[in-house]
Scaffold this motif. Structure first.
Motif, PDB file in Angstrom:
ATOM      1  N   LEU A  48       0.820  -1.204   0.000  1.00 59.91           N
ATOM      2  CA  LEU A  48       0.000   0.000   0.000  1.00 59.91           C
ATOM      3  C   LEU A  48       0.858   1.259   0.000  1.00 59.91           C
ATOM      4  N   GLY A  49       2.111   1.120  -0.298  1.00 55.71           N
ATOM      5  CA  GLY A  49       2.976   2.292  -0.310  1.00 55.71           C
ATOM      6  C   GLY A  49       3.486   2.600   1.083  1.00 55.71           C
ATOM      7  N   GLN A  50       3.866   3.830   1.258  1.00 54.05           N
ATOM      8  CA  GLN A  50       4.400   4.261   2.538  1.00 54.05           C
ATOM      9  C   GLN A  50       3.266   4.457   3.543  1.00 54.05           C
ATOM     10  N   LEU A  51       3.208   3.560   4.562  1.00 54.73           N
ATOM     11  CA  LEU A  51       2.192   3.672   5.606  1.00 54.73           C
ATOM     12  C   LEU A  51       2.803   4.316   6.842  1.00 54.73           C
ATOM     13  N   SER A  52       2.003   5.085   7.542  1.00 56.26           N
ATOM     14  CA  SER A  52       2.466   5.640   8.808  1.00 56.26           C
ATOM     15  C   SER A  52       2.523   4.531   9.859  1.00 56.26           C
ATOM     16  N   GLU A  53       3.215   4.797  10.963  1.00 55.19           N
ATOM     17  CA  GLU A  53       3.319   3.798  12.027  1.00 55.19           C
ATOM     18  C   GLU A  53       1.947   3.439  12.570  1.00 55.19           C
ATOM     19  N   GLU A  65      -0.857   3.499  10.928  1.00 55.74           N
ATOM     20  CA  GLU A  65      -1.553   2.657   9.953  1.00 55.74           C
ATOM     21  C   GLU A  65      -0.997   1.232   9.980  1.00 55.74           C
ATOM     22  N   LYS A  66       0.296   1.100  10.209  1.00 56.18           N
ATOM     23  CA  LYS A  66       0.869  -0.243  10.318  1.00 56.18           C
ATOM     24  C   LYS A  66       0.302  -0.979  11.528  1.00 56.18           C
ATOM     25  N   ILE A  67       0.208  -0.255  12.640  1.00 52.84           N
ATOM     26  CA  ILE A  67      -0.356  -0.873  13.851  1.00 52.84           C
ATOM     27  C   ILE A  67      -1.782  -1.329  13.603  1.00 52.84           C
ATOM     28  N   GLN A  68      -2.549  -0.471  12.919  1.00 55.05           N
ATOM     29  CA  GLN A  68      -3.943  -0.819  12.624  1.00 55.05           C
ATOM     30  C   GLN A  68      -4.005  -2.044  11.719  1.00 55.05           C
ATOM     31  N   ARG A  69      -3.125  -2.066  10.699  1.00 50.67           N
ATOM     32  CA  ARG A  69      -3.142  -3.183   9.755  1.00 50.67           C
ATOM     33  C   ARG A  69      -2.836  -4.497  10.456  1.00 50.67           C
ATOM     34  N   TYR A  70      -1.766  -4.519  11.287  1.00 56.14           N
ATOM     35  CA  TYR A  70      -1.410  -5.758  11.974  1.00 56.14           C
ATOM     36  C   TYR A  70      -2.484  -6.161  12.991  1.00 56.14           C
ATOM     37  N   SER A  71      -3.100  -5.196  13.617  1.00 53.78           N
ATOM     38  CA  SER A  71      -4.154  -5.512  14.594  1.00 53.78           C
ATOM     39  C   SER A  71      -5.343  -6.161  13.915  1.00 53.78           C
ATOM     40  N   ILE A  72      -5.717  -5.622  12.728  1.00 54.66           N
ATOM     41  CA  ILE A  72      -6.852  -6.207  12.010  1.00 54.66           C
ATOM     42  C   ILE A  72      -6.513  -7.606  11.519  1.00 54.66           C
ATOM     43  N   VAL A  79       3.405  -8.280  16.688  1.00 52.74           N
ATOM     44  CA  VAL A  79       4.062  -7.387  15.738  1.00 52.74           C
ATOM     45  C   VAL A  79       3.503  -5.971  15.882  1.00 52.74           C
ATOM     46  N   ALA A  80       2.181  -5.881  16.045  1.00 52.51           N
ATOM     47  CA  ALA A  80       1.569  -4.566  16.252  1.00 52.51           C
ATOM     48  C   ALA A  80       2.087  -3.928  17.532  1.00 52.51           C
ATOM     49  N   ALA A  81       2.263  -4.755  18.575  1.00 50.56           N
ATOM     50  CA  ALA A  81       2.775  -4.220  19.839  1.00 50.56           C
ATOM     51  C   ALA A  81       4.189  -3.683  19.657  1.00 50.56           C
ATOM     52  N   MET A  82       5.032  -4.441  18.946  1.00 52.97           N
ATOM     53  CA  MET A  82       6.391  -3.968  18.716  1.00 52.97           C
ATOM     54  C   MET A  82       6.411  -2.710  17.844  1.00 52.97           C
ATOM     55  N   GLN A  83       5.408  -2.589  16.938  1.00 51.82           N
ATOM     56  CA  GLN A  83       5.319  -1.411  16.082  1.00 51.82           C
ATOM     57  C   GLN A  83       5.008  -0.156  16.901  1.00 51.82           C
ATOM     58  N   CYS A  84       4.323  -0.367  18.053  1.00 58.12           N
ATOM     59  CA  CYS A  84       3.982   0.779  18.914  1.00 58.12           C
ATOM     60  C   CYS A  84       5.230   1.436  19.505  1.00 58.12           C
ATOM     61  N   VAL A  85       6.314   0.682  19.590  1.00 58.47           N
ATOM     62  CA  VAL A  85       7.535   1.228  20.198  1.00 58.47           C
ATOM     63  C   VAL A  85       8.686   1.175  19.203  1.00 58.47           C
ATOM     64  N   ALA A  86       8.334   1.333  17.914  1.00 57.81           N
ATOM     65  CA  ALA A  86       9.365   1.312  16.881  1.00 57.81           C
ATOM     66  C   ALA A  86      10.329   2.476  17.090  1.00 57.81           C
ATOM     67  N   PRO A  87      11.583   2.315  16.701  1.00 56.22           N
ATOM     68  CA  PRO A  87      12.569   3.401  16.902  1.00 56.22           C
ATOM     69  C   PRO A  87      12.214   4.692  16.181  1.00 56.22           C
ATOM     70  N   ILE A 122       9.372   6.114  16.066  1.00 50.38           N
ATOM     71  CA  ILE A 122       8.333   6.872  16.759  1.00 50.38           C
ATOM     72  C   ILE A 122       8.997   7.760  17.808  1.00 50.38           C
ATOM     73  N   PRO A 123       8.726   9.063  17.770  1.00 47.62           N
ATOM     74  CA  PRO A 123       9.372   9.969  18.740  1.00 47.62           C
ATOM     75  C   PRO A 123       8.999   9.641  20.183  1.00 47.62           C
ATOM     76  N   GLU A 124       7.735   9.341  20.399  1.00 53.35           N
ATOM     77  CA  GLU A 124       7.273   9.008  21.757  1.00 53.35           C
ATOM     78  C   GLU A 124       6.688   7.594  21.730  1.00 53.35           C
ATOM     79  N   PRO A 125       7.482   6.593  22.037  1.00 53.98           N
ATOM     80  CA  PRO A 125       6.979   5.203  21.974  1.00 53.98           C
ATOM     81  C   PRO A 125       5.780   4.998  22.905  1.00 53.98           C
ATOM     82  N   GLY A 126       4.823   4.268  22.432  1.00 53.63           N
ATOM     83  CA  GLY A 126       3.615   3.993  23.236  1.00 53.63           C
ATOM     84  C   GLY A 126       3.762   2.695  24.002  1.00 53.63           C
TER      85      GLY A 126
END
Length: 1129
Positions: free
Chosen positions: A356-361, A363-370, A390-398, A400-404
């Motif tokens: 889908l091209g360049q997805l934001s973090e 959107e990636k979290i949403q995709r893996y969650s679905i 994978v979605a959980a690890m995406q939440c704290v990807a390097p 992301i300025p403020e990891p969730g």
């Protein structure tokens, strides 16, 4: 279109899209409260028609997605509902302008719009407008739902008009070419008059009309149009729109087959036709229409095939990635309904690789969650957990300025079930291990790390504790060390406990008791020490018979493990006394395990647990640990478990949750408090336990005595408890011994000790016990044989010639016999007895309980003297005799033997001498006789033994034989030596004969004096001491003279004459009575005369039946003297 709608499903194709958005500043909670009410109107039945219109609401929709509305009409925004807050009439113009600007965003596709205004009152609010509704407040808006229904009906009118307009065949008009946004530049300069172009326009329009029919509720027409569109588009290879037509055909068929929907949740749709058909086009549900619809409708298998074909066409276009992805999601939902998980996984696998091209973090979290939710929907739980992780690890990807970290932690928790993990150790430990251990350990480590980054070390401690408890057997030695080090680091900041941790979203983490650190194999409640065990008074024992069954015994044993734990133990504990529970523990760790705090968990009574600290070596094997405590109240106490503190984590381990722990019962009765006695003695403690005694002793003493010696034992009893000592009883029991014991072994006087009761705590009382050993003093046969072997007889010797013989065994004749004989008379014998001190007091006494102390007395008895042989000789008097005793000194010291009224006899070591003792015969009838009841129920042999024992005891006490060795002295008893013949010789005859001459009693050693010529009165008196009457008897008195040379002269007619008859008659004498007969003699010459009193042969026959010993008449010796010459004769 760059952002896919992952929530789409096949039935969304028949919905119309309505966007609900706020205008201006609207409180978020108020907006969503109104939004919820608006979305409740998801299905509207159109008046004057049997069709339904389904609405899909969105509060956020990108305008660029709206550009795909011609491609699939359900993506087109056809309705707009705006919600605004307007406080005054001055704000109204600005609010109205904002509303129109909002309409312009979707203006090209809108069918209708509404503005809901809250808070505006007055002239403007009273205006009647169809596109604006005024409400005083968010709470005062009762007809919002009705306004929405009217709004939906207006949309339906526009939709129906467009359907009719597009569906009408206008052959004269030119059909426009419908395009997707990225196609417009490709169609510039195409020949619009070509047949190929026209077919493309017709096919796309036919597909578009099918979409409108489906939205308008005309399912049959939609199916027809889709089929026609597929044929037209396939002929011109218009693959993108062909895929859309196939997807539309699949959607219509899914709506027909699955009226309940495929979204997995209640869609609010109400099928209005039986047999699964929808009468969405208003035509009556007759059979012909159903047949026609079923003919155009795809079957369940064909639906999936057409989905695959459509997705393959979408895949040809790079810009159709979102359409392709959404089609995959829709197909998966259909396959989930059909329970075809493997085929659904193929669609999902395809969806994973769609670019889908360049997805934001986000959107990636949403995709893996679905993807995770869809895998969960088809039952692929571990795959679902993988994408959730994978979605959980995406939440704290390097990037992301403020990891969730909170979102990461929340998603990781949701993956636990997919990896067969749960947060409750009780559920996880049931049965065998499930899941991949390595993945589970990794996931738990990630939870620990996320917890730490969240700033919640308590969660880290809880997850590490869970890891240690549940995965301990699966960890390597190095991993065990690393995990425990991490746990100690975390607990230094936040100690672990047994409280339930509640997360912000309400999820609760149960406590994790570390029951494997250490592992407990068995729990055993220990009885109190022997000296502290309570006993129930006899007659007060509880009735232990169960009332559950009327049968005394049943072979069917119905019990469970839980019943064993709740089974009441037979012994009892005492309030205020230290009680013990033994645990067999095992350290599974490869290093030393330090348990800082370990104690008992109890219920039922107040219990003071005394904690213990222990250090178990690495992989220690079973190791006993004793936990102690003090019950402070009475009742039934249940040992429910134990608590530990390991690595900074405090754990409460309940036995109910540890089915592998063996126990014989955990419930014991605690009785009220009792006093405690401590026993000390004046004799040294025994180095060896009593051999024949099976009972456990509180204490024991040992002493070495000579046979016949008496030793005083001083016993001190100190009250070391907290209750007063109120009662004290002392008993003794001689242990089983082969040796025959004469007299009382242990004797004491308890009166002085009892007078000091009650005994306060800290006070003591003293009791003096006499230890008296009197074993059999008779010499064995071997000893007699050794004495006789030297050719010197020990019998028939005159009294004046004592025998002295030092034993000198002759090796040439009896080497073995001499050793055995020495062993017999030098052997140290053993006497053992148990003294029991039964005492009570305090509240326990009121309940009928007592304690007892047991003192073992071990006495090694060395031989002192032996009586090797005993015999009797007549004495000078009929009521006396001589007892001859051969006394042997078996000691290695010089020994002196004494007796009452007799000279002392000194014996050298191993020397034998004869001792003659003159004793008066014994009247055994004065001994107490057993009552008739005892005689009736007692063994005759036992009665005879008791009678002989009483007679021998009487003789022994009369003799008073004692011995003395250096500074030791003691008694010597002849009880075991006397035989029946000797006893008869020593017994006083039942018939007692008394002869009185001249008023003076006569016996064998008494000489009666008389004067020649004087009449000498002679009286014979019989006293009957037997049980029966005796007599009558006839006695004849015969005088004679003994010349002391063996010649006796009975011819004394000239020397002695009788005054009257020389025959005496005694009538019958009853028991305990006496009778006498009188006579007189006249001596004519001086001299020594003897009277022989004989029974006549013709006397009563009874005299012959009685034993001869009963007629022992004394011989009478009379000395006749000259009569003095009177003066003046």
């Amino acid at each position: 279109m760059s952002i896919p709608d992952y929530m789409q499903c096949a039935e969304d194709h028949q919905t119309v899209l309505v966007v609900v958005q706020p205008v201006g500043i609207v409180p978020e909670d108020e907006f969503f409260r109104i939004y919820k009410r608006i979305t409740s109107v998801a299905q509207v039945s159109i008046r004057d028609s049997q069709r339904n219109l389904y609405i899909r609401y969105r509060h956020h929709y990108l305008p660029e997605n709206n550009e795909w509305g011609d491609f699939q009409t359900h993506r087109k925004v056809v309705g707009l509902i705006s919600v605004t807050t307007c406080g005054s009439a001055k704000e109204w113009p600005q609010t109205s302008d904002r509303f129109h600007c909002q309409k312009d965003v979707f203006g090209a596709t809108l069918y209708d719009s509404r503005l809901l205004v809250f808070g505006l009152q007055g002239e403007i609010a009273e205006q009647q407008r169809t596109d604006v509704a005024f409400y005083p407040s968010y709470d005062d808006c009762p007809d919002v739902e009705k306004r929405v229904e009217d709004f939906v009906e207006s949309i339906f009118i526009v939709l129906e008009s467009k359907r009719l307009d597009r569906a009408t065949d206008k052959s004269g008009d030119k059909i426009p070419l419908l395009c997707v946004p990225f196609e417009k530049k490709d169609f510039v300069g195409l020949d619009t008059d070509s047949r190929h172009y026209k077919k493309r326009c017709q096919g796309r329009m036919r597909k578009h009309v099918g979409d409108l029919c489906l939205q308008a509720g005309m399912l049959q027409d939609a199916l027809v149009h889709y089929h026609m569109a597929v044929e037209l588009l396939r002929s011109v290879n218009d693959f993108l729109w062909l895929g859309a037509a196939l997807e539309g055909l699949c959607s219509a068929s899914v709506i027909f087959h699955y009226p309940g929907g495929t979204a997995g949740k209640a869609s609010g749709r109400e099928p209005s036709l039986a047999h699964g058909a929808l009468t969405a086009n208003g035509i009556s549900a007759d059979t012909s229409s159903e047949i026609g619809r079923a003919k155009n409708c795809l079957g369940p298998e064909d639906i999936i095939e057409k989905y695959k074909e459509a997705i393959s066409y979408y895949g040809k276009y790079k810009n159709a990635g979102v359409i392709e992805l959404e089609a995959c999601v829709k197909a998966v939902r259909v396959l989930a309904i059909q329970k075809r998980a493997m085929e659904a996984s193929e669609f999902l696998q395809n969806a994973v690789y769609i670019n889908l091209g360049q997805l934001s973090e986000e959107e990636k979290i949403q995709r893996y969650s679905i993807l995770s939710e869809l895998y969960h929907l088809i039952g692929f739980h571990r795959k679902s957990a993988f994408f959730k992780r994978v979605a959980a690890m995406q939440c704290v990807a390097p990037t992301i300025p403020e990891p969730g970290w909170r979102a990461c932690y929340k998603l990781l928790l949701e993956t636990l079930s997919g990896y067969s993990l749960c947060l409750d150790p009780k559920d996880f430990s049931k049965g065998s291990h499930r899941g991949w251990a390595a993945v589970q350990v990794r996931l738990l480590h990630e939870l620990v790390y996320a917890s730490r980054r969240m700033g919640n070390p308590g969660l880290s401690v809880r997850h590490l504790s869970f890891l240690l408890q549940t995965m301990l057997d699966l960890l390597s030695d190095q991993e065990k060390k690393e995990v425990t080090q991490s746990l100690e680091n975390y607990t230094s900041k936040c100690p672990g406990g047994m409280e339930v941790l509640t997360l912000p979203d309400g999820l609760k983490l149960p406590p994790v008791p570390l029951s494997k650190l250490p592992i407990v194999r068995s729990v055993k409640l220990l009885d109190l020490p022997v000296s502290l065990r309570p006993h129930k008074q006899k007659g007060l024992l509880e009735n232990n018979m169960s009332s559950k069954s009327p049968f005394i015994y049943s072979p069917i044993i119905m019990h469970t493990r839980g019943e064993e734990r709740t089974k009441k133990i037979e012994f009892r504990w005492v309030q205020g006394d230290v009680c013990e529970v033994q645990l067999m523990v095992y350290n599974p760790m490869p290093f030393e395990l330090r348990v800082e705090h370990m104690g008992l968990l109890t219920s039922g009574v107040e219990f003071e647990a005394l904690p213990a600290a222990l250090s178990l070596p690495a992989e220690s094997g079973l190791y006993p640990v004793t936990l102690v405590g003090v019950p402070r109240t009475a009742g039934n106490i249940n040992i429910s478990g134990y608590h530990t503190s390991v690595f900074g984590v405090t754990s409460d381990c309940l036995l109910d949750g540890l089915p592998s722990v063996r126990t014989s019962g955990c419930v014991v009765e605690v009785i009220p408090s009792l006093p405690r006695l401590q026993l000390s003695t004046s004799l040294p403690r025994s180095a060896h336990p009593l051999r024949p005694s099976k009972e456990e002793l509180s204490s024991s003493v040992s002493v070495q005595l000579f046979n016949g010696e008496t030793q005083q034992l001083t016993i001190t009893l100190e009250n070391i408890g907290s209750e007063d000592l109120e009662t004290l009883e002392v008993t003794s029991k001689t242990c089983n011994t082969k040796e025959k014991l004469f007299g009382e072994f242990l004797s004491w006087d308890l009166e002085e000790a009892v007078s000091q009761l009650p005994l306060k705590p800290g006070q003591s009382v003293t009791l003096t016990v006499n230890v008296k050993v009197r074993l059999d003093f008779s010499g064995g046969e071997n000893l007699l044989q050794d004495l006789n072997d030297d050719g010197i007889s020990v019998t028939g010797l005159p009294i004046s010639s004592p025998l002295r013989q030092v034993l000198k065994p002759r090796a040439e004749t009896k080497p073995l016999g001499s050793e055995s004989s020495k062993t017999d008379y030098n052997h140290v014998k053993t006497l053992e007895a148990v003294m029991t001190f039964k005492y009570s007091g305090g509240a326990g006494k009121m309940e009928g309980y007592y304690r007892d102390l047991s003192l073992g007395v071990h006495v090694d008895v060395e031989p002192s003297v032996f009586f090797t042989r005993v015999s009797t000789l007549p004495a000078t008097r009929t009521r006396q005799c001589h007892l001859l005793l051969d006394v042997f000194n078996s000691t290695e010291h010089e020994l002196m033997v004494s007796a009452n009224n007799n000279q002392d006899l000194v014996l050298h070591p191993s020397e034998c001498q004869r001792m003659a003792i003159q004793v008066a015969k014994f009247d055994f009838h004065t001994l107490p006789q057993p009552d008739q009841e005892a005689v009736r129920y007692t063994n005759p042999k036992l009665l005879e033994e008791e009678r002989l024992h009483a007679q021998a005891s009487m003789i022994s006490s009369t003799l008073g034989i004692t011995w003395n060795i250096i500074s030791f002295d003691g008694e010597a008893s002849v009880e075991g030596v006397l035989n029946q013949l000797v006893l008869e010789h020593l017994q006083l005859a039942p018939l007692q004969w008394d002869v009185v001459v001249n008023g003076k009693p006569c016996d064998c050693d008494i000489i009666a004096d008389c004067k020649v010529g004087d009449a000498v009165p002679l009286e014979v008196k019989l006293t009957n001491r037997s049980k029966n009457a005796v007599g009558p008897f006839a006695l004849t008195v015969v005088p004679f003279q003994d010349y002391q040379n063996g010649v006796q002269n009975y011819d004394l007619q000239d020397a002695v004459t009788f005054i009257g008859s020389n025959t005496f008659y005694i009538d019958m004498v009853k028991p305990t009575e006496n009778s006498a007969c009188m006579g007189a003699l006249l001596f004519l010459y001086t001299g020594d005369f003897y009277l022989n009193i004989k029974f006549q042969d013709d006397s009563a026959g009874q005299g012959k039946e009685l034993p001869p010993s009963w007629f022992g008449l004394p011989s009478v010796h009379i000395k006749a003297l000259e009569a003095p010459i009177e003066a003046g004769a």
